[in-house]
Each structure stands twice: as structure tokens, then as C-alpha cells.
Design an enzyme around this catalytic site. Sequence first.
Site, PDB file in Angstrom:
ATOM      1  N   SER A  25       0.861  -1.016  -0.064  1.00 19.85           N
ATOM      2  CA  SER A  25      -0.027   0.045  -0.025  1.00 19.85           C
ATOM      3  C   SER A  25       0.859   1.240  -0.189  1.00 19.85           C
ATOM      4  O   SER A  25       0.843   2.260  -0.631  1.00 19.85           O
ATOM      5  CB  SER A  25      -0.702   0.008   1.219  1.00 19.85           C
ATOM      6  OG  SER A  25      -1.687  -1.093   1.192  1.00 19.85           O
ATOM      7  N   ARG A  29       1.331   4.194  -3.076  1.00 22.46           N
ATOM      8  CA  ARG A  29       1.117   5.586  -2.844  1.00 22.46           C
ATOM      9  C   ARG A  29       2.685   6.595  -3.140  1.00 22.46           C
ATOM     10  O   ARG A  29       2.496   7.715  -3.561  1.00 22.46           O
ATOM     11  CB  ARG A  29       0.456   5.516  -1.675  1.00 22.46           C
ATOM     12  CG  ARG A  29      -0.918   5.233  -1.456  1.00 22.46           C
ATOM     13  CD  ARG A  29      -1.304   5.072  -0.083  1.00 22.46           C
ATOM     14  NE  ARG A  29      -2.790   4.574   0.173  1.00 22.46           N
ATOM     15  CZ  ARG A  29      -3.416   3.557  -0.102  1.00 22.46           C
ATOM     16  NH1 ARG A  29      -2.657   2.467  -0.452  1.00 22.46           N
ATOM     17  NH2 ARG A  29      -4.333   3.206  -0.145  1.00 22.46           N
ATOM     18  N   ARG A 125     -13.575  -7.357 -11.101  1.00 18.20           N
ATOM     19  CA  ARG A 125     -14.004  -6.729  -9.926  1.00 18.20           C
ATOM     20  C   ARG A 125     -14.629  -5.342 -10.165  1.00 18.20           C
ATOM     21  O   ARG A 125     -14.154  -4.692 -10.909  1.00 18.20           O
ATOM     22  CB  ARG A 125     -12.313  -6.316  -9.366  1.00 18.20           C
ATOM     23  CG  ARG A 125     -11.615  -7.797  -8.761  1.00 18.20           C
ATOM     24  CD  ARG A 125     -10.458  -7.621  -8.202  1.00 18.20           C
ATOM     25  NE  ARG A 125     -10.528  -6.837  -6.877  1.00 18.20           N
ATOM     26  CZ  ARG A 125      -9.378  -6.564  -6.195  1.00 18.20           C
ATOM     27  NH1 ARG A 125      -8.283  -6.649  -6.479  1.00 18.20           N
ATOM     28  NH2 ARG A 125      -9.615  -6.036  -4.929  1.00 18.20           N
ATOM     29  N   SER A 170     -13.764   0.964   2.675  1.00 14.85           N
ATOM     30  CA  SER A 170     -12.553   0.517   1.951  1.00 14.85           C
ATOM     31  C   SER A 170     -11.552   1.745   1.666  1.00 14.85           C
ATOM     32  O   SER A 170     -11.982   2.687   1.322  1.00 14.85           O
ATOM     33  CB  SER A 170     -13.210   0.441   0.537  1.00 14.85           C
ATOM     34  OG  SER A 170     -12.410   0.285  -0.756  1.00 14.85           O
ATOM     35  N   ASP A 324      -6.854  -8.154   4.405  1.00 14.45           N
ATOM     36  CA  ASP A 324      -5.831  -9.362   3.394  1.00 14.45           C
ATOM     37  C   ASP A 324      -5.533 -10.435   4.062  1.00 14.45           C
ATOM     38  O   ASP A 324      -5.012 -11.347   3.284  1.00 14.45           O
ATOM     39  CB  ASP A 324      -4.869  -8.369   2.674  1.00 14.45           C
ATOM     40  CG  ASP A 324      -5.282  -7.326   1.764  1.00 14.45           C
ATOM     41  OD1 ASP A 324      -6.545  -7.514   1.261  1.00 14.45           O
ATOM     42  OD2 ASP A 324      -4.693  -6.512   1.498  1.00 14.45           O
TER      43      ASP A 324
HETATM   44  C1  S3P Z   1      -5.458  -1.697   0.028  1.00 14.76           C
HETATM   45  C2  S3P Z   1      -6.888  -1.482   0.639  1.00 14.76           C
HETATM   46  C3  S3P Z   1      -7.614  -2.852   0.756  1.00 14.76           C
HETATM   47  C4  S3P Z   1      -6.748  -3.974   0.761  1.00 14.76           C
HETATM   48  C5  S3P Z   1      -5.705  -3.864  -0.616  1.00 14.76           C
HETATM   49  C6  S3P Z   1      -5.037  -2.727  -0.357  1.00 14.76           C
HETATM   50  C7  S3P Z   1      -4.865  -0.023  -0.351  1.00 14.76           C
HETATM   51  O1  S3P Z   1      -8.758  -2.809  -0.129  1.00 14.76           O
HETATM   52  O2  S3P Z   1      -7.491  -5.303   0.504  1.00 14.76           O
HETATM   53  O3  S3P Z   1      -5.111  -4.826  -0.582  1.00 14.76           O
HETATM   54  O4  S3P Z   1      -3.729  -0.188  -0.408  1.00 14.76           O
HETATM   55  O5  S3P Z   1      -5.738   1.003  -0.003  1.00 14.76           O
HETATM   56  P1  S3P Z   1      -9.996  -2.246  -0.046  1.00 14.76           P
HETATM   57  O6  S3P Z   1     -10.037  -0.836   0.253  1.00 14.76           O
HETATM   58  O7  S3P Z   1     -10.913  -2.816  -1.134  1.00 14.76           O
HETATM   59  O8  S3P Z   1     -10.673  -2.817   1.171  1.00 14.76           O
END
Ligand code: S3P
Length: 459
Positions: A25, A29, A125, A170, A324
Site C-alpha cells: 500500500s 502511494r 472486480r 474501503s 487481506d
Molecule cells: C488497499 C486496501 C484494501 C486492501 C488492498 C490494499 C490499499 O482494499 O484489501 O489489498 O492499499 O488501499 P479495500 O479498499 O478494497 O478494502
Amino acid sequence: MNKQPAYAKKSGPLNGHAVVPGDKSISHRSIMFGGLAEGETIISGLLEGEDVLATAEAMRKLGATINKDDDGLWRCYGVGAKGLRESAEIIDMGNSGTSIRLLIGVVSGYAISTFFVGDASLSKRPMNRVMNPLKEMGAEFISRDQGRIPLAVKGAPSLRAIDYVLPVASAQVKSAVLLAGLNASGKTQVTEPAACRDHTENMLRHFDVNIDITKDDEGRRVISLEGGQTLQGCAVDVPADPSSAAFPVVAALLCPDSEVDVFGICYNETRNGIYKTLIEMGADIEILRSYDQGGETVVDMRVRGGKTLQGIDVPADRVPSMIDEFPVLAVAAACAEGTTRMVGLEELRVKESDRLALVAKGLAEAGVELEEGADNLTIHGTGKPLKGGNTVETMHDHRIAMSFLVLGLASDEPMHIDDASPIRTSFPNFISLMRGIGATIEADDAASGNNVLRFEGEL
Ligand code: S3P
């Protein structure tokens, strides 16, 4: 891409130091924000998995300069206030939901059209969850049903700021709206139903964006920012990924007499639910040191295996902080003694695969007694090793692949997976790291022809 069947067989004790790659993540970013910022961003510890490389390639196509230098550091020279350039090519996001959902938010705020595609998993998705708020802000979309890719975004240079209550917890949707909000007129505000990962907020601040975080009357987090702000390049030191670290950690817990150290793990409160849960199950996880790394809490931990874990009820409000990690938690629960109940798992059905269905099927075939509900999973462990011996279909899902390989290290018969190649998306050194601490994980010759060398070279 060719499938790479693999199997893992009873191993252990596992010993040594597991060097886990950078957090996915934060890596996404850092590249995205570096590509948007004014000036230079220098990134150390970047995860060089396929998903993050897809983000880097997308940002290049949109006008940023992003390179890995000989010193191992990644340097981004962002587009700054002059803004993104329209990509003449279709942008392929591969398997990566985070890349596409955040980038849809980013490109929505510019007067450019962008065309996205991805692999078979990403094509299933839903993108509606980001398209809906962005449409309210003024962006336009053409997609397949329910916002599935291929998808085109026609951005608007003058988005309207909105006040948005997330229908699901999310981080990807929250981030898409906030990133679009950077180019909207006025204050964009997002309210979370439950706290989900906060890397976008933390990192935008690090890139010099003013962002407000408060709580509403119901105790929900409310994040807001004013449009028209320009990110400033900076240095980012990416900590190790707690989601990836969970695989060697659970492996060590399941293999008697193991002792494995994992250092520098991001232990952000919105990400560490798996460790809290394993500790509640009786896992011998010792936090050796806790420190700050670039604004994130990071820990060094020592994991000792062999103690039988105990089944627990996983609190529903902990789900977002370990969203996750349920596949690998389910593996730990299957080897534990007693019942583990996991609830509030509806989001697992729309990850890289329907994780709830694949985990339940793979574990049931390995000899586990369980019940799968629409949004829950109950696993009855006996505390004894599982039979194993089945082959699990991974459906382009890296975490399904790694979870069942971990299970194979503790089951009586080897666990097979039909395809290890998705592991490259998030944990390219998984096989070599696991072998390095003593795990037996091999390419599955019998099923695939003699592909041992290719498997070794590529993962
Ligand atoms: C993530 C958010 C999560 C996670 C994904 C990474 C992110 O998803 O499952 O692996 O980096 O913002 P969701 O926002 O769908 O919960």
C-alpha cells in the site's frame, strides 16, 4: 502467462531471519504521489512486485519520470502543478485493484481521457464503488456492467468537492475520492464507517498536503482536504509489509521448534489485526522492538513455533485492520485446537478472487471441518496436523497461493497449488525467503513438465 504449479511439504523447524519486502500500500502511494508531486521524491525499500511496477508504468504514461537508480533507490520527478498528461496508450493495471482504483481517482481531476485494462481477475472486480462518488464530482465513465474494466475515464478539470460517507470500509474508495478532491473546488470530505488503512492520509501529509482528520458524533473518522493543493516531493522509507510478513510468521507458528525473526514490519493500528489475533490464539510472538520509521510505527518480532494455537472468535470490528490476512488466518485456525469464528467477511468475495469460497473449498478438501456463510467462516480445528494432499485452484490470487503453500508445510501430505505465478504481484522473493528459513516448496514437475529452473528463476 504460463501457470506455475507448485507444492509445499512438511518442513521445519524453520529458523532464521525473514527479510520481507516493502509494504504494498505504501509503495503504490509513494510512486503515485511522487509522480504527482513537484520536485524529487526518493523512495527506499520499495516493493518491486508486479502490482507496484504497474503503478510506476502507469504514472510514466501519464507524464511522470520514475526510475530505479544504481544505488537501489527509486527517484520520481513528478508532474507537479502543471498536471498529468493524457496517455496515448491504454494503461494495463495487471492484477492490481489498488493501482486502478486510486488512479481512477487521480485522473478524474484532469482534462484528460484515460483507458484502463487489467488481467482476468481484475476484469471481474467492481469499479462502481469508485465511479459512483467520482461521477458525483463530475468525472465521466464508460465501462462494462457494474463498472468492470475495460473502462474509460473522462476527467474534468473542475471537479465538485463532495461530502461522501463510504458505503463500505474501503481504503481504496476513500483514497480515490481524496485524490480526486485534490483537484476539486472546495473541501472534499470522506466519512469512514470503520477505520480502514490510513496510508493515504499519512502520506499526503508527508507530501505537504493539508488534511484534516476529526471524528463525527458517531465516532466515525472524517477526513477532509481543500482542493488546489500541490504535493511536494520528499523522501519515503517504505517499511516491510505486515500482510506479506504474515506468511512466514504463520509458517513458523505451525512448524514445531521454529524460531524466525521478522524485522521492520509496519505495525500501523489499521494494519496489525492479524498479529493481535494470532497472539490471542496463543501464538508465541515477541515484539522485540517498536520504533518510528518515517511516521509509521514499525516493529521487530520473533516468532517461535510448536505451541498449539487455540480457536477464538475474531472481533468483527477488527476486520478492516486484517482484511487481506483472512486466508492465512484460516490456515492457522485450521491447525488450531477448537473453533474459530470469522464474521463480517463480505468484502473477501470481491478481492483478487472470491477468497471466502476458495479458502473454504481448499481447506475442506484438505480435511478441515468448516461452515461457510455468505459473509462468515467457522473453522473447527482439532489441533492435529491436517491430511492435505489436495490441489488448490488459486484463480490469479497471490494470497490464496501463499496461504496454501504455508498450510503444506504443516500438513501430512503435500499441498499443491495450480499456479504460483500470482505471488509475483506482492511478494516476488516469497519462495526464496521461505526456502531460506527451511521450508520445502517446489515447482510441481509432475503437473507442469520440467519447469524447476524457470520457477526458481522467476519467483
Ligand atoms: C488497499 C486496501 C484494501 C486492501 C488492498 C490494499 C490499499 O482494499 O484489501 O489489498 O492499499 O488501499 P479495500 O479498499 O478494497 O478494502
